[in-house]
Design an enzyme around this catalytic site. Structure first.
Site, PDB file in Angstrom:
ATOM      1  N   LYS A 174      47.208  59.893  76.852  1.00  0.00           N
ATOM      2  CA  LYS A 174      46.582  60.928  76.014  1.00  0.00           C
ATOM      3  C   LYS A 174      47.368  62.225  76.074  1.00  0.00           C
ATOM      4  O   LYS A 174      47.472  62.948  75.089  1.00  0.00           O
ATOM      5  CB  LYS A 174      45.137  61.189  76.454  1.00  0.00           C
ATOM      6  CG  LYS A 174      44.193  60.075  76.091  1.00  0.00           C
ATOM      7  CD  LYS A 174      43.683  60.224  74.665  1.00  0.00           C
ATOM      8  CE  LYS A 174      42.847  59.019  74.311  1.00  0.00           C
ATOM      9  NZ  LYS A 174      42.023  59.131  73.166  1.00  0.00           N
TER      10      LYS A 174
ATOM     11  N   LYS B  72      48.847  46.842  71.914  1.00  0.00           N
ATOM     12  CA  LYS B  72      47.456  46.401  71.767  1.00  0.00           C
ATOM     13  C   LYS B  72      46.873  47.025  70.498  1.00  0.00           C
ATOM     14  O   LYS B  72      47.268  48.143  70.120  1.00  0.00           O
ATOM     15  CB  LYS B  72      46.644  46.752  73.017  1.00  0.00           C
ATOM     16  CG  LYS B  72      46.186  48.160  73.039  1.00  0.00           C
ATOM     17  CD  LYS B  72      44.998  48.408  73.954  1.00  0.00           C
ATOM     18  CE  LYS B  72      44.580  49.829  73.645  1.00  0.00           C
ATOM     19  NZ  LYS B  72      43.474  50.418  74.180  1.00  0.00           N
TER      20      LYS B  72
ATOM     21  N   LYS C 110      43.116  52.024  67.200  1.00  0.00           N
ATOM     22  CA  LYS C 110      43.047  52.948  66.074  1.00  0.00           C
ATOM     23  C   LYS C 110      44.110  54.025  66.199  1.00  0.00           C
ATOM     24  O   LYS C 110      44.738  54.416  65.224  1.00  0.00           O
ATOM     25  CB  LYS C 110      41.648  53.578  66.021  1.00  0.00           C
ATOM     26  CG  LYS C 110      41.433  54.312  64.733  1.00  0.00           C
ATOM     27  CD  LYS C 110      40.207  55.159  64.747  1.00  0.00           C
ATOM     28  CE  LYS C 110      40.221  56.048  63.512  1.00  0.00           C
ATOM     29  NZ  LYS C 110      39.261  57.124  63.592  1.00  0.00           N
TER      30      LYS C 110
HETATM   31  P1  TYM Z   1      36.905  51.640  73.396  1.00  0.00           P
HETATM   32  O1  TYM Z   1      35.946  52.342  72.497  1.00  0.00           O
HETATM   33  O2  TYM Z   1      38.342  52.036  73.303  1.00  0.00           O
HETATM   34  O3  TYM Z   1      36.840  50.093  73.137  1.00  0.00           O
HETATM   35  C1  TYM Z   1      35.622  49.372  73.126  1.00  0.00           C
HETATM   36  C2  TYM Z   1      35.825  47.997  73.702  1.00  0.00           C
HETATM   37  O4  TYM Z   1      36.810  47.268  72.936  1.00  0.00           O
HETATM   38  C3  TYM Z   1      37.802  46.758  73.805  1.00  0.00           C
HETATM   39  N1  TYM Z   1      39.101  46.746  73.099  1.00  0.00           N
HETATM   40  C4  TYM Z   1      39.977  45.739  73.130  1.00  0.00           C
HETATM   41  N2  TYM Z   1      39.928  44.538  73.737  1.00  0.00           N
HETATM   42  C5  TYM Z   1      41.000  43.719  73.568  1.00  0.00           C
HETATM   43  N3  TYM Z   1      42.090  44.036  72.800  1.00  0.00           N
HETATM   44  C6  TYM Z   1      42.162  45.243  72.169  1.00  0.00           C
HETATM   45  N4  TYM Z   1      43.213  45.528  71.419  1.00  0.00           N
HETATM   46  C7  TYM Z   1      41.069  46.151  72.325  1.00  0.00           C
HETATM   47  N5  TYM Z   1      40.817  47.388  71.862  1.00  0.00           N
HETATM   48  C8  TYM Z   1      39.604  47.740  72.349  1.00  0.00           C
HETATM   49  C9  TYM Z   1      37.856  47.747  74.962  1.00  0.00           C
HETATM   50  O5  TYM Z   1      38.416  47.172  76.117  1.00  0.00           O
HETATM   51  C10 TYM Z   1      36.389  48.074  75.129  1.00  0.00           C
HETATM   52  O6  TYM Z   1      35.746  47.102  75.925  1.00  0.00           O
HETATM   53  N6  TYM Z   1      36.428  53.875  77.834  1.00  0.00           N
HETATM   54  C11 TYM Z   1      35.792  52.914  76.947  1.00  0.00           C
HETATM   55  C12 TYM Z   1      34.327  53.201  76.652  1.00  0.00           C
HETATM   56  C13 TYM Z   1      33.406  53.343  77.831  1.00  0.00           C
HETATM   57  C14 TYM Z   1      32.971  52.303  78.692  1.00  0.00           C
HETATM   58  C15 TYM Z   1      32.062  52.898  79.595  1.00  0.00           C
HETATM   59  C16 TYM Z   1      33.235  50.927  78.754  1.00  0.00           C
HETATM   60  C17 TYM Z   1      32.812  54.486  78.256  1.00  0.00           C
HETATM   61  N7  TYM Z   1      31.992  54.211  79.305  1.00  0.00           N
HETATM   62  C18 TYM Z   1      31.448  52.152  80.617  1.00  0.00           C
HETATM   63  C19 TYM Z   1      32.607  50.190  79.766  1.00  0.00           C
HETATM   64  C20 TYM Z   1      31.722  50.799  80.667  1.00  0.00           C
HETATM   65  C21 TYM Z   1      36.534  52.905  75.633  1.00  0.00           C
HETATM   66  O7  TYM Z   1      37.094  53.913  75.233  1.00  0.00           O
HETATM   67  O8  TYM Z   1      36.397  51.739  74.908  1.00  0.00           O
END
Ligand code: TYM
Length: 339
Positions: free
Chosen positions: A128, A208, A211
């Site tokens: 970031k 990966k 967005k």
């Molecule tokens: P976020 O919003 O980036 O993504 C949501 C979920 O989608 C999964 N994901 C992927 N899995 C496989 N391949 C990809 N290319 C891919 N892109 C996204 C992410 O692994 C995620 O499971 N920090 C987290 C949100 C969060 C969270 C939490 C998750 C906040 N608090 C507590 C678990 C527990 C995030 O930004 O996910």
């Protein structure tokens, strides 16, 4: 006189509480194939077996999104997307993070057991810092502590996520371990649960799907958009001519076919023997993705036409969690000497 004993009735077993799981997703405005294959499919499946709590993490999103109208809109869109993809508010609890402000309080308390060095070495923080150099706010650094608080406040033991969250989950475990060591065992060290596609690559076939990279396939977008995104996918870069044999094991398009249809072996064979070309395989994938998500696309449009229904589900979710969140906070405040 003998007394005849009646056969004792079979013991009635109290219903066992279902083990609790938690996961969070950012209100990023779109749901892409990586979200679904990497995490949401598991959210949907696990809601039948577990006491499932799913959170739209708007506090986290504030580290990058600063427009209030955009935030509100995206939060609603993410809720509609999750419901359209199969979350059932009768089976799981869906809510918005900021509607349960205890998350922020617990985060603060957890920061006091978290060395700054753990946060500075988080890969997403380093990323970031590069991606938004003009906006390196403190929330980016503290992000994993809030994530730890999200999970800990409900004492969830399992967390369905994609592999990109592995480092965050590891820090979450370290943070609760530090808390437990200092104040007595309070929180479980939650474990990640992965799908069969823990890392979904983007249309560039290298990074990966994400967005922020702009390499997504937006599964609830219009069929035309999906088609354009799939047709832009990079395939096996060594396959130059249509007649060259392909390498399905390195071709991202071919790998994605695994999740759409039951003829994956045949598709791989077609590429390997050059019976099918990359364009054929992409066209077929686009058609399958469009068809697979057609019911969800329809449901999404219906929900977005009734925003009060979405808001009601989110509000009910946050209300349902109140006693749980407050009980944890009472326990934590007492253990830390705050009352
Ligand atoms: P976020 O919003 O980036 O993504 C949501 C979920 O989608 C999964 N994901 C992927 N899995 C496989 N391949 C990809 N290319 C891919 N892109 C996204 C992410 O692994 C995620 O499971 N920090 C987290 C949100 C969060 C969270 C939490 C998750 C906040 N608090 C507590 C678990 C527990 C995030 O930004 O996910």
């Amino acid at each position: 006189m003998t007394t005849e004993l009646l056969p004792s009735p079979a013991p009635v077993e109290a219903p066992q509480p279902r083990p609790r799981i938690f996961s969070g997703i950012q209100p990023s405005g779109i749901v892409h194939l990586g979200n679904d294959l990497g995490a949401i499919r598991n959210y949907v499946m696990l809601q039948w077996e577990y006491e499932a709590i799913y959170c739209i993490v708007d506090y986290h999103a504030l580290t990058s999104t600063h427009d209030p109208a955009v935030m509100r809109q995206r939060t609603r869109e993410m809720a509609a997307s999750l419901l359209a993809l199969g979350l059932d508010p009768e089976r799981c609890t869906l809510f918005v993070q900021s509607h349960r402000p205890e998350h922020a309080e617990l985060m603060w308390l957890l920061t006091t057991v978290t060395p700054v060095s753990w946060l500075e070495r988080t890969p997403t923080y380093k990323e970031k810092k590069q991606n938004q150099p003009d906006d390196i706010n403190h929330g980016l650094l503290t992000y994993p502590v809030l994530q730890a608080a999200d999970i800990a406040i409900y004492k969830a033991g399992l967390v369905p996520v994609g592999k990109d969250q592995a480092a965050h989950l590891e820090i979450s475990r370290e943070i609760v371990r530090a808390f437990n060591n200092r104040y007595g065992v309070t929180f479980p060290e939650a474990e990640a649960v992965y799908t069969e596609a823990p890392v979904v690559l983007g249309t560039d076939g290298v990074r990966k799907m994400s967005k922020s990279v702009g390499n997504t396939i937006e599964i609830l977008g219009s069929p035309d958009e999906i088609c354009k995104q799939v047709m832009s996918m990079v395939t096996d870069t060594k396959r130059i001519l249509r007649t060259d044999p392909g390498r399905p094991e390195v071709c991202n398009v071919c790998q994605m076919h695994r999740f759409f249809g039951d003829d994956w072996e045949e598709i791989q064979d077609g590429e390997r023997t050059a019976r099918t070309g990359c364009v054929d395989t992409k066209k077929l994938l686009a058609a399958r993705i469009i068809e697979h998500y057609a019911p969800a696309r329809e449901r999404y449009a219906e929900l977005m036409a009734h925003p009060a229904e979405i808001d009601g589900i989110l509000e009910a979710g946050a209300d349902r969690l109140k006693p749980l969140a407050q009980a944890t906070m009472d326990e934590v405040r007492t253990k830390m000497g705050l009352r």
